[in-house]
Motif scaffolding. Structure first.
Motif, PDB file in Angstrom:
ATOM      1  N   THR A  10      63.834 -17.560 -28.426  1.00  0.00           N
ATOM      2  CA  THR A  10      62.333 -18.119 -29.323  1.00  0.00           C
ATOM      3  C   THR A  10      61.194 -18.639 -27.744  1.00  0.00           C
ATOM      4  N   GLU A  11      62.015 -19.821 -27.229  1.00  0.00           N
ATOM      5  CA  GLU A  11      61.255 -19.916 -26.074  1.00  0.00           C
ATOM      6  C   GLU A  11      61.897 -19.684 -24.901  1.00  0.00           C
ATOM      7  N   HIS A  12      60.797 -19.003 -24.500  1.00  0.00           N
ATOM      8  CA  HIS A  12      61.397 -18.378 -23.168  1.00  0.00           C
ATOM      9  C   HIS A  12      60.014 -18.744 -22.181  1.00  0.00           C
ATOM     10  N   PRO A  13      59.928 -18.610 -20.775  1.00  0.00           N
ATOM     11  CA  PRO A  13      58.907 -19.061 -20.098  1.00  0.00           C
ATOM     12  C   PRO A  13      58.835 -18.725 -20.136  1.00  0.00           C
ATOM     13  N   ALA A  14      57.395 -18.576 -20.117  1.00  0.00           N
ATOM     14  CA  ALA A  14      55.453 -18.364 -20.538  1.00  0.00           C
ATOM     15  C   ALA A  14      56.060 -17.160 -19.101  1.00  0.00           C
ATOM     16  N   ASN A  15      56.364 -17.437 -18.007  1.00  0.00           N
ATOM     17  CA  ASN A  15      55.997 -15.551 -16.879  1.00  0.00           C
ATOM     18  C   ASN A  15      56.574 -14.990 -16.902  1.00  0.00           C
ATOM     19  N   ILE A  16      57.976 -14.971 -17.748  1.00  0.00           N
ATOM     20  CA  ILE A  16      59.081 -14.083 -17.726  1.00  0.00           C
ATOM     21  C   ILE A  16      58.934 -12.544 -17.932  1.00  0.00           C
ATOM     22  N   ASP A  17      57.156 -11.807 -18.593  1.00  0.00           N
ATOM     23  CA  ASP A  17      57.266 -11.054 -18.087  1.00  0.00           C
ATOM     24  C   ASP A  17      56.748 -10.362 -16.626  1.00  0.00           C
ATOM     25  N   ALA A  18      56.529 -11.599 -16.330  1.00  0.00           N
ATOM     26  CA  ALA A  18      55.726 -11.613 -13.952  1.00  0.00           C
ATOM     27  C   ALA A  18      57.018 -11.521 -13.501  1.00  0.00           C
ATOM     28  N   LEU A  19      58.470 -11.906 -14.174  1.00  0.00           N
ATOM     29  CA  LEU A  19      59.464 -12.261 -13.461  1.00  0.00           C
ATOM     30  C   LEU A  19      60.176 -10.462 -13.415  1.00  0.00           C
ATOM     31  N   ILE A  20      60.349 -10.418 -15.317  1.00  0.00           N
ATOM     32  CA  ILE A  20      60.804  -8.932 -14.903  1.00  0.00           C
ATOM     33  C   ILE A  20      59.699  -8.458 -13.680  1.00  0.00           C
ATOM     34  N   GLU A  21      58.937  -7.957 -13.748  1.00  0.00           N
ATOM     35  CA  GLU A  21      58.056  -7.105 -13.720  1.00  0.00           C
ATOM     36  C   GLU A  21      57.929  -7.324 -12.027  1.00  0.00           C
ATOM     37  N   ASN A  22      58.677  -8.397 -11.195  1.00  0.00           N
ATOM     38  CA  ASN A  22      58.714  -8.521 -10.106  1.00  0.00           C
ATOM     39  C   ASN A  22      59.554  -8.022  -9.023  1.00  0.00           C
ATOM     40  N   PHE A  23      61.180  -8.287 -10.077  1.00  0.00           N
ATOM     41  CA  PHE A  23      62.312  -7.610 -10.084  1.00  0.00           C
ATOM     42  C   PHE A  23      62.278  -6.395  -9.923  1.00  0.00           C
ATOM     43  N   ASP A  24      61.898  -5.856 -11.171  1.00  0.00           N
ATOM     44  CA  ASP A  24      61.511  -3.960 -11.298  1.00  0.00           C
ATOM     45  C   ASP A  24      60.771  -3.779  -9.468  1.00  0.00           C
ATOM     46  N   SER A  25      59.317  -4.458  -9.400  1.00  0.00           N
ATOM     47  CA  SER A  25      58.729  -4.197  -8.734  1.00  0.00           C
ATOM     48  C   SER A  25      59.781  -4.171  -6.505  1.00  0.00           C
ATOM     49  N   LYS A  63      68.191 -11.543 -21.073  1.00  0.00           N
ATOM     50  CA  LYS A  63      68.495 -12.733 -22.096  1.00  0.00           C
ATOM     51  C   LYS A  63      67.121 -14.001 -22.507  1.00  0.00           C
ATOM     52  N   MET A  64      67.202 -14.366 -21.172  1.00  0.00           N
ATOM     53  CA  MET A  64      66.012 -15.520 -21.858  1.00  0.00           C
ATOM     54  C   MET A  64      64.929 -15.235 -22.793  1.00  0.00           C
ATOM     55  N   LYS A  65      64.191 -13.755 -21.909  1.00  0.00           N
ATOM     56  CA  LYS A  65      63.112 -13.619 -22.834  1.00  0.00           C
ATOM     57  C   LYS A  65      63.802 -13.013 -24.270  1.00  0.00           C
ATOM     58  N   GLU A  66      64.722 -12.922 -24.936  1.00  0.00           N
ATOM     59  CA  GLU A  66      65.293 -12.635 -26.060  1.00  0.00           C
ATOM     60  C   GLU A  66      65.476 -14.465 -26.743  1.00  0.00           C
ATOM     61  N   GLY A 121      62.983  -8.100  -1.275  1.00  0.00           N
ATOM     62  CA  GLY A 121      63.942  -7.381  -0.641  1.00  0.00           C
ATOM     63  C   GLY A 121      64.068  -7.706  -2.382  1.00  0.00           C
ATOM     64  N   LYS A 122      65.593  -6.891  -2.880  1.00  0.00           N
ATOM     65  CA  LYS A 122      65.409  -5.860  -4.256  1.00  0.00           C
ATOM     66  C   LYS A 122      67.196  -7.082  -4.370  1.00  0.00           C
ATOM     67  N   MET A 123      66.924  -7.025  -5.770  1.00  0.00           N
ATOM     68  CA  MET A 123      67.946  -8.683  -5.979  1.00  0.00           C
ATOM     69  C   MET A 123      69.039  -7.949  -6.619  1.00  0.00           C
ATOM     70  N   PRO A 124      70.408  -8.250  -6.897  1.00  0.00           N
ATOM     71  CA  PRO A 124      71.410  -7.605  -7.819  1.00  0.00           C
ATOM     72  C   PRO A 124      70.932  -7.681  -9.461  1.00  0.00           C
ATOM     73  N   GLU A 125      71.272  -6.962 -10.020  1.00  0.00           N
ATOM     74  CA  GLU A 125      71.096  -6.642 -11.040  1.00  0.00           C
ATOM     75  C   GLU A 125      71.207  -8.013 -12.440  1.00  0.00           C
ATOM     76  N   SER A 126      71.794  -8.477 -12.409  1.00  0.00           N
ATOM     77  CA  SER A 126      72.068  -9.639 -12.426  1.00  0.00           C
ATOM     78  C   SER A 126      71.250 -10.802 -12.688  1.00  0.00           C
ATOM     79  N   VAL A 127      70.345 -10.189 -12.173  1.00  0.00           N
ATOM     80  CA  VAL A 127      68.947 -11.441 -11.985  1.00  0.00           C
ATOM     81  C   VAL A 127      68.360 -10.659 -13.343  1.00  0.00           C
ATOM     82  N   LYS A 128      67.978  -9.795 -13.303  1.00  0.00           N
ATOM     83  CA  LYS A 128      67.339  -8.651 -14.546  1.00  0.00           C
ATOM     84  C   LYS A 128      67.735  -9.880 -15.647  1.00  0.00           C
TER      85      LYS A 128
END
Length: 166
Positions: free
Chosen positions: A133-148, A128-131, A116-123
């Motif tokens: 310097t020490e962000h989770p290694a899977n941050i890009d995968a989380l963003i991709e999952n949000f978009d899908s 913000k986490m991606k900005e 199910g789609k998530m609220p925009e606040s999640v993305k």
């Protein structure tokens, strides 16, 4: 399963689980429906219950867990949505957690979960986490999952649910 009296009870934070509840209601004989909506006080009268939830930290939302734990001698069809819906393995883990709240006097007659789609606040939180310097290694995968997840539940998700009910 679709000839007896039933109730559809659901909790839907973002409208995703409501879409599944609507699909169930549209599929089953409306004249056999005793109740459709969010949980009210008291016990549901129907023996057959379609109970929907949204996923909160790998389990059903608190309101649904309270309802499930109060039920006795019912037939239950569980349905739910989860933002992190990339795998059936994850859905099965969620359902396993949900089943732990159901008294053994009840019978689970079916289960269905989809993304199910998530609220925009999640993305926004992910960005913000991606900005940092020490962000989770899977941050890009989380963003991709949000978009899908934005298109879910989609027509295929709803058709798979309807087919389980027929």
């Amino acid at each position: 399963m679709n000839r007896e009296r039933y109730s559809i009870i659901f909790s839907s934070l973002t409208g995703n689980t409501r879409q599944l509840a609507d699909a169930i209601y549209e599929t089953l004989p409306k004249e056999n429906c005793d109740y459709f909506g969010v949980k009210e006080t008291g016990q549901p009268l129907s023996e057959m219950l379609y109970i929907g939830f949204w996923t909160d930290k790998g389990n059903a939302d608190q309101s649904t867990l309270e309802l499930l734990s109060s039920l006795r001698n019912k037939k239950i069809f569980l349905f739910g949505t989860a933002g992190f819906g990339g795998s059936d393995t994850y859905f099965q883990k969620v359902l396993e957690h949900v089943r732990q709240s159901i008294d053994e006097s009840n019978t689970i007659v079916g289960e269905y979960m989809c993304q199910g789609k998530m609220p925009e606040s999640v993305k926004n939180r992910y960005l913000k986490m991606k900005e940092q310097t020490e962000h989770p290694a899977n941050i890009d995968a989380l963003i991709e999952n949000f978009d899908s997840a934005l298109s879910h539940p989609d027509a295929d998700d709803l058709d798979r649910l309807r087919n389980l009910l027929l």
